[in-house]
Design a protein around this motif. Structure first.
Motif, PDB file in Angstrom:
ATOM      1  N   ALA A  36      29.286  80.580  15.683  1.00  0.00           N
ATOM      2  CA  ALA A  36      30.564  80.094  15.146  1.00  0.00           C
ATOM      3  C   ALA A  36      30.971  80.946  14.031  1.00  0.00           C
ATOM      4  O   ALA A  36      32.114  81.573  13.797  1.00  0.00           O
ATOM      5  N   SER A  37      30.012  81.073  13.094  1.00  0.00           N
ATOM      6  CA  SER A  37      30.273  81.749  12.077  1.00  0.00           C
ATOM      7  C   SER A  37      30.812  83.334  12.022  1.00  0.00           C
ATOM      8  O   SER A  37      31.187  84.140  11.497  1.00  0.00           O
ATOM      9  N   ARG A  38      30.044  83.961  13.253  1.00  0.00           N
ATOM     10  CA  ARG A  38      30.259  85.401  13.527  1.00  0.00           C
ATOM     11  C   ARG A  38      31.411  85.715  14.393  1.00  0.00           C
ATOM     12  O   ARG A  38      32.168  86.910  14.705  1.00  0.00           O
ATOM     13  N   ASN A  39      32.017  84.577  14.946  1.00  0.00           N
ATOM     14  CA  ASN A  39      33.146  84.646  15.950  1.00  0.00           C
ATOM     15  C   ASN A  39      34.080  83.849  15.405  1.00  0.00           C
ATOM     16  O   ASN A  39      34.576  82.836  16.219  1.00  0.00           O
ATOM     17  N   PRO A  40      35.165  84.285  14.550  1.00  0.00           N
ATOM     18  CA  PRO A  40      35.998  83.260  13.894  1.00  0.00           C
ATOM     19  C   PRO A  40      37.380  83.264  14.984  1.00  0.00           C
ATOM     20  O   PRO A  40      38.022  82.303  14.950  1.00  0.00           O
ATOM     21  N   ASN A  41      37.420  84.327  15.677  1.00  0.00           N
ATOM     22  CA  ASN A  41      38.595  84.176  16.640  1.00  0.00           C
ATOM     23  C   ASN A  41      38.374  83.117  17.722  1.00  0.00           C
ATOM     24  O   ASN A  41      37.115  83.206  18.352  1.00  0.00           O
ATOM     25  N   ARG A  42      39.296  82.243  17.820  1.00  0.00           N
ATOM     26  CA  ARG A  42      39.143  81.159  18.529  1.00  0.00           C
ATOM     27  C   ARG A  42      39.203  81.665  20.134  1.00  0.00           C
ATOM     28  O   ARG A  42      39.882  82.509  20.439  1.00  0.00           O
ATOM     29  N   GLY A  43      38.521  80.901  20.855  1.00  0.00           N
ATOM     30  CA  GLY A  43      38.302  81.331  22.147  1.00  0.00           C
ATOM     31  C   GLY A  43      37.794  79.966  23.231  1.00  0.00           C
ATOM     32  O   GLY A  43      37.474  79.133  22.614  1.00  0.00           O
ATOM     33  N   LEU A  44      37.541  80.236  24.156  1.00  0.00           N
ATOM     34  CA  LEU A  44      36.770  79.561  25.013  1.00  0.00           C
ATOM     35  C   LEU A  44      35.324  79.917  25.150  1.00  0.00           C
ATOM     36  O   LEU A  44      35.038  80.896  25.515  1.00  0.00           O
ATOM     37  N   VAL A  45      34.733  78.875  24.795  1.00  0.00           N
ATOM     38  CA  VAL A  45      33.068  79.087  24.912  1.00  0.00           C
ATOM     39  C   VAL A  45      32.526  78.168  25.935  1.00  0.00           C
ATOM     40  O   VAL A  45      32.825  77.069  26.038  1.00  0.00           O
ATOM     41  N   VAL A  46      31.811  78.972  26.696  1.00  0.00           N
ATOM     42  CA  VAL A  46      31.105  78.475  27.599  1.00  0.00           C
ATOM     43  C   VAL A  46      29.579  78.382  27.290  1.00  0.00           C
ATOM     44  O   VAL A  46      29.020  79.595  27.006  1.00  0.00           O
ATOM     45  N   VAL A  47      29.061  77.193  26.988  1.00  0.00           N
ATOM     46  CA  VAL A  47      27.638  77.187  26.674  1.00  0.00           C
ATOM     47  C   VAL A  47      26.540  76.683  28.076  1.00  0.00           C
ATOM     48  O   VAL A  47      26.795  75.836  28.453  1.00  0.00           O
ATOM     49  N   ILE A  48      25.951  77.584  28.297  1.00  0.00           N
ATOM     50  CA  ILE A  48      25.174  77.358  29.384  1.00  0.00           C
ATOM     51  C   ILE A  48      23.846  77.146  28.865  1.00  0.00           C
ATOM     52  O   ILE A  48      22.987  78.018  28.468  1.00  0.00           O
ATOM     53  N   SER A  49      23.258  75.891  29.077  1.00  0.00           N
ATOM     54  CA  SER A  49      22.006  75.504  28.578  1.00  0.00           C
ATOM     55  C   SER A  49      21.434  74.324  29.249  1.00  0.00           C
ATOM     56  O   SER A  49      22.090  73.422  29.959  1.00  0.00           O
ATOM     57  N   ASP A  50      20.029  74.043  29.056  1.00  0.00           N
ATOM     58  CA  ASP A  50      19.457  72.944  29.602  1.00  0.00           C
ATOM     59  C   ASP A  50      19.718  71.689  28.530  1.00  0.00           C
ATOM     60  O   ASP A  50      19.411  70.531  28.850  1.00  0.00           O
ATOM     61  N   LEU A  51      19.891  71.974  27.525  1.00  0.00           N
ATOM     62  CA  LEU A  51      20.175  70.909  26.373  1.00  0.00           C
ATOM     63  C   LEU A  51      19.036  70.146  26.079  1.00  0.00           C
ATOM     64  O   LEU A  51      19.281  69.058  25.623  1.00  0.00           O
ATOM     65  N   LEU A  52      17.722  70.742  26.378  1.00  0.00           N
ATOM     66  CA  LEU A  52      16.523  70.021  26.297  1.00  0.00           C
ATOM     67  C   LEU A  52      15.731  70.268  25.148  1.00  0.00           C
ATOM     68  O   LEU A  52      14.708  69.763  24.922  1.00  0.00           O
ATOM     69  N   GLY A  53      16.339  71.353  24.309  1.00  0.00           N
ATOM     70  CA  GLY A  53      15.474  71.886  23.392  1.00  0.00           C
ATOM     71  C   GLY A  53      15.397  71.226  21.932  1.00  0.00           C
ATOM     72  O   GLY A  53      14.951  71.547  20.900  1.00  0.00           O
ATOM     73  N   GLY A  54      16.053  69.992  21.921  1.00  0.00           N
ATOM     74  CA  GLY A  54      16.048  69.515  20.557  1.00  0.00           C
ATOM     75  C   GLY A  54      17.170  68.495  20.505  1.00  0.00           C
ATOM     76  O   GLY A  54      17.821  68.286  21.311  1.00  0.00           O
ATOM     77  N   ASP A  55      17.251  68.038  19.208  1.00  0.00           N
ATOM     78  CA  ASP A  55      18.359  67.137  19.094  1.00  0.00           C
ATOM     79  C   ASP A  55      19.750  67.546  18.347  1.00  0.00           C
ATOM     80  O   ASP A  55      20.592  66.814  18.022  1.00  0.00           O
TER      81      ASP A  55
END
Lengths: 310, 621
Positions: free
Chosen positions: A187-206
């Motif tokens: 987020a800090s490196r990409n200030p230009n707004r856009g559509l972010v697609v996060v592909i993850s298992d989301l199992l890596g922590g809280d």
């Protein structure tokens, strides 16, 4: 399906002969097919005319929303404040080009499953990127684990798909997951707004939700694809086992029986439900995917049902 | 107090640590790499919230298994709840009085085994609780009760003091079965069996209610185990004497043996016996022998009763004949020449004298003297008829010629072809009862008849022997012999001539005899009342020759030990060391209740509970 794209006649298959085995000919044929299908969905749209849900500061008024700390005070509608004694900001339809950022989880946990979740995720990312490029958007890629491991600056044209696939092909999966740190860094490196697609298992922590919040607060529209292996959804485990965590190597001695499997299932359902509820509450798109389902089906389903890509 | 009949079974308790060890074994774990173990950790924590019950159930399962193993092990050890039966318990004292208890004491006893047994029995009487009752019985060939259940110690001691060892072979099993039947249904009652242990192991030492006290030890003996006479086949006057001598010791013996018959020495021989050897001497004899014989061995061993044996021969073949006749040389000669026939002649007939004498004789002969009406008995009538018979005399027939001879076995071997008769009675048959047989006849009259009625046998000759050539013919002694054999059936054997010590002897007597005096070998006179012509002599526990009078004649029967097992006086019976009432621990009068059925049921119950828990266990796959 032919090997040429319906748009400019460039043969994707021919262009990508040298790509890794991950993106083999069959995969590329699927991309071409997706392009055709996506093309139908985007029919009649031109570049810069996306009606994105993202609200910005253009000329055309779009909507109101409640004031949140950090909003520009210049866009507060004082008339409404005078009438309702509540702060609302005015939103305007953006006329900017859409930038699609695909963030790919490359932690060790993504190495799990048959087929590997990481392979599946890379194919999914490639497909989304290809479709994005086909629709004249800018597409960037980032791979993260504990932090941002590698990024590919936004590409503009479909001819650059080779570079995108090459980028994906060489990415390894390993290390621990720190979603908060990684997503905040993005987020800090990409200030230009856009559509972010996060592909993850989301199992890596809280820290998944705080990381996603960081993206959200940066003004990105957010889409979460939670990818799970079939072995995680219905683990075929039984008996006395040493369960080794792929990320931190910790060992859990456990005797798996029907009771424990049921408790695991309840826990998993709870985690998935929490994430889905979070996304709904935060206005994010949420898609749960299993590696047992062909990735192209996921893409198409997403394209048909998602509100960003109509 | 709990005692174990099979304490070795407690070794099964080793299964308890084995079960604990098995229970504590960790299964070999398989390693599985997962994307994340976070959810599993949380699931495990969830499960551990309910782990209290799970752990309890798991531990309970282990506890139940341990309890099952414990109960099963204890049950196998045959536990018995033994309570001191000091108050109100009955007991039966079974004292072994078999011949082996007469044995000279070897080492531990000062006099004889029996005195030691009696001392032990006296100790049991002394140890009786105040209100306990005791019954004294002895174990010989047959068990005998000597008291009822008595509480009077003095009376019990007197009865015990009066007991003496017998010459009988022991049958402890019968005595113990009788003793157990006497206390059946009384859980605290006990049987004390005191013996020298010189019997074969045919009793159940596991019977909890019996307190075995076997006190015998040592013992070496050489014994006569058989002494008998037997006729040689096909020979009337040759017979054999058999004498068997057994050396039960482990050392060789040289034994002088003698056999005497009516004070005449028949055998004098020294027998060399190897250790454990049994030797039989067969002594052929010839002549007419009657009386009793004694066999002796001269050996210094621990048991003397089997160093003698007795046998009676010939006396049972004796036939007492009462002859009423004015004088008949031929008849008297023939009767006198027959072996074993004892003839008493009366020339005149007096009814009172007849009635007194006749029952003591086997056969009564009326020769030309008119008999009275005949009751039960055996009779030979010559030229005379008694009243009441199915035939009578009506005149006479001169020179009848024998024209026919019957098929009766009595007359079949007799050749009457050249017999001539000067004058015969004319016999008129009043009817033809089924028991009437025609022996031979002329065309005019019946010359000889035989009658078999219910209690009467009779042979009738219808002519005076002196008026015929019949006594001069070879047919005559044959006819008389066959007649006597027919008149005296086999069942007239009065008594057996040999009997094992302790076995009752039954003697047949004339119907009018009211009592019988039997002299024991020690000279004691035993008077028995005759019932239905029989006397059963039950006091035969002493070996030797018993005497009695029948029909004014001295009769004998011999009683011997002659028992292979009893003469083996070495104690052979062994009480299992685990027996709850072995001599070492049976000082107190105790009652034992078997607990193994309870243990078994409890073990089954625990097993069922464990099975139920396993079925009910939550989360069972």
């Amino acid at each position: 399906m032919g090997s040429r794209s319906p748009g400019d006649g460039i043969s994707v298959s021919a262009a990508l002969d040298e790509t890794a085995l991950l993106f083999d000919t069959a995969f590329l044929r699927k991309l071409e097919r997706l392009e055709v299908l996506a093309g139908k969905l985007f029919r009649g749209l031109i570049r810069g005319e996306h009606v994105t849900p993202r609200r910005g500061h253009g000329l055309e008024f779009a909507d109101f929303r409640r004031y949140r700390p950090g909003d520009d005070l210049r866009y507060i509608d004082w008339n409404i404040f005078a009438r309702l004694d509540q702060l609302f900001v005015k939103l305007y339809a953006s006329d900017e080009d859409l930038t699609l950022h695909v963030l790919l989880d490359a932690s060790a946990s993504m190495n799990f499953g048959t087929p590997r979740k990481f392979d599946y995720a890379r194919r999914l990312a490639a497909a989304l990127a290809y479709i994005g490029l086909s629709n004249l958007d800018r597409v960037g890629l980032a791979v993260f684990s504990e932090t941002l491991d590698a990024t590919l600056p936004p590409l503009k044209t479909r001819h650059q798909i080779t570079a995108l696939l090459d980028f994906l092909s060489v990415q390894p999966a390993g290390g621990r997951t720190d979603l908060t740190r990684a997503l905040q860094a993005f987020a800090s490196r990409n200030p230009n707004r856009g559509l972010v697609v996060v592909i993850s298992d989301l199992l890596g922590g809280d820290g998944a939700q705080s990381g996603l919040d960081a993206l959200r607060y940066s003004g990105h529209d957010l889409m979460v694809v939670q990818l799970l292996a079939e072995q995680e959804i219905a683990p075929p485990l039984d008996g006395a086992l040493n369960l080794v965590d792929a990320e931190d190597g910790s060992v859990l001695k456990v005797t798996v029986d029907a009771t424990l499997r049921e408790l695991y299932q309840q826990r998993l359902d709870g985690v998935l439900a929490d994430m889905e509820q979070y996304c709904r509450r935060a206005g994010c798109e949420y898609l749960r995917a299993s590696t047992a389902v062909p990735f192209e089906d996921v893409v198409l389903k997403y394209l048909r049902q998602g509100r960003f890509w109509r | 107090m709990i005692q174990f009949a099979q304490p070795w079974a407690l070794l099964a308790l080793l299964s308890v640590p084995a079960i604990v060890l098995l229970h504590s074994l960790k299964p070999r774990r398989r390693e599985v790499v997962l994307s994340s173990t976070a959810l599993w950790r949380e699931a495990l924590r969830d499960r551990q919230r309910g782990f209290g019950l799970q752990k309890l159930l798991k531990d309970l399962s282990l506890l139940l298994l341990l309890l099952f193993a414990l109960l099963l092990s204890l049950g196998l050890a045959d536990p018995r709840w033994v309570t001191p039966a000091a108050e109100g318990s009955d007991a039966v004292l079974v004292l072994d009085v078999s011949a082996s208890t007469q044995a000279r004491a070897g080492g531990t006893f000062s006099r004889s085994r029996f005195s030691a047994l009696k001392r032990e029995a006296a100790g049991i009487i002394d140890a009786l609780a105040e209100d306990s009752r005791l019954l004294i019985m002895t174990s010989g060939r047959t068990p005998r009760l000597h008291t009822g259940f008595e509480t009077d110690r003095e009376h019990l001691h007197r009865q015990l003091a009066a007991l003496q060892p017998t010459d009988e072979a022991g049958r402890p099993r019968a005595a113990l079965e009788l003793a157990l039947s006497l206390i059946r249904g009384r859980a605290r009652a006990r049987v004390h069996f005191i013996s020298d242990g010189a019997f074969d192991q045919d009793i159940d030492f596991a019977t909890p209610q019996i307190d075995y006290r076997l006190l015998g030890s040592g013992g070496h003996n050489v014994a006569i185990t058989r002494f008998d006479f037997r006729p040689e086949v096909g020979s009337g006057d040759r017979f054999q004497a058999l004498l068997t001598v057994h050396n039960y010791t482990q050392q060789p013996f040289t034994v002088p043996a003698t056999v005497t018959l009516s004070h005449t020495r028949l055998l004098e021989q020294t027998l060399a016996l190897a250790p454990g050897e049994k030797k039989t001497v067969i002594l052929p004899l010839q002549g007419v022998a009657a009386g009793w014989a004694q066999a002796s061995i001269d050996v210094d061993d621990d048991l003397s009763v089997d160093n003698q044996a007795y046998a009676v021969i010939g006396t049972d073949e004796r036939l007492d004949v009462l002859l009423y006749s004015p004088g008949n040389y031929y008849l008297e000669s023939v009767l006198g020449a027959m072996p074993g026939v004892n003839v008493t002649r009366q020339t005149t007939f007096r009814l009172d004298e007849y009635r007194r004498q006749a029952p003591g004789y086997d056969i009564v002969v009326f020769d030309r003297i008119t008999p009275p009406p005949l009751d039960a008995g055996r009779f030979l009538l010559i030229d005379t008829v008694a009243p009441g018979l199915p035939f009578h005399i009506d005149g006479s027939v001169l020179r009848p010629t024998i024209s026919g001879q019957g098929a009766s076995a009595l007359i079949r071997p007799v050749d009457l072809g050249d017999v001539s008769i000067d004058r015969a009675r004319r016999v008129v048959l009043e009817d033809r009862p089924p028991g009437l047989q025609r022996l031979f006849w002329s065309s005019e009259t019946e010359l000889a008849l035989a009658l078999l009625a219910q209690d009467t046998r009779l042979v009738f000759i219808g002519f005076d022997l002196m008026d015929s050539s019949f006594p001069l013919k070879t047919a005559f002694p044959l006819f008389v012999s066959e007649s006597l054999a027919w008149l005296r059936p086999r069942e007239t054997r009065h008594a057996p001539t040999q009997s094992p010590a302790g076995e009752p002897v039954t003697i047949s007597l004339p119907a009018d005899q009211l009592d019988l005096t039997v002299r024991t070998p020690s000279g004691e006179g035993l008077i028995y009342t005759v019932e239905q012509g029989r006397v059963t002599v039950d006091a035969t526990s002493q070996a030797g020759v018993y005497r009695y009078e029948r029909a004014l004649t001295q009769r004998y029967f011999a009683v011997n030990l002659t028992d292979e097992a009893e003469s083996d006086i070495r104690p052979r019976a062994r009480i299992p060391s685990a027996h709850p009432a072995s001599a070492a621990e049976a000082d107190a009068d105790q009652a034992a209740v078997a607990l193994w059925p309870l243990m078994l049921w409890l073990a089954l119950g625990v097993l069922l509970l464990e099975w139920g828990l396993w079925c009910w266990r939550p989360g069972r796959a």
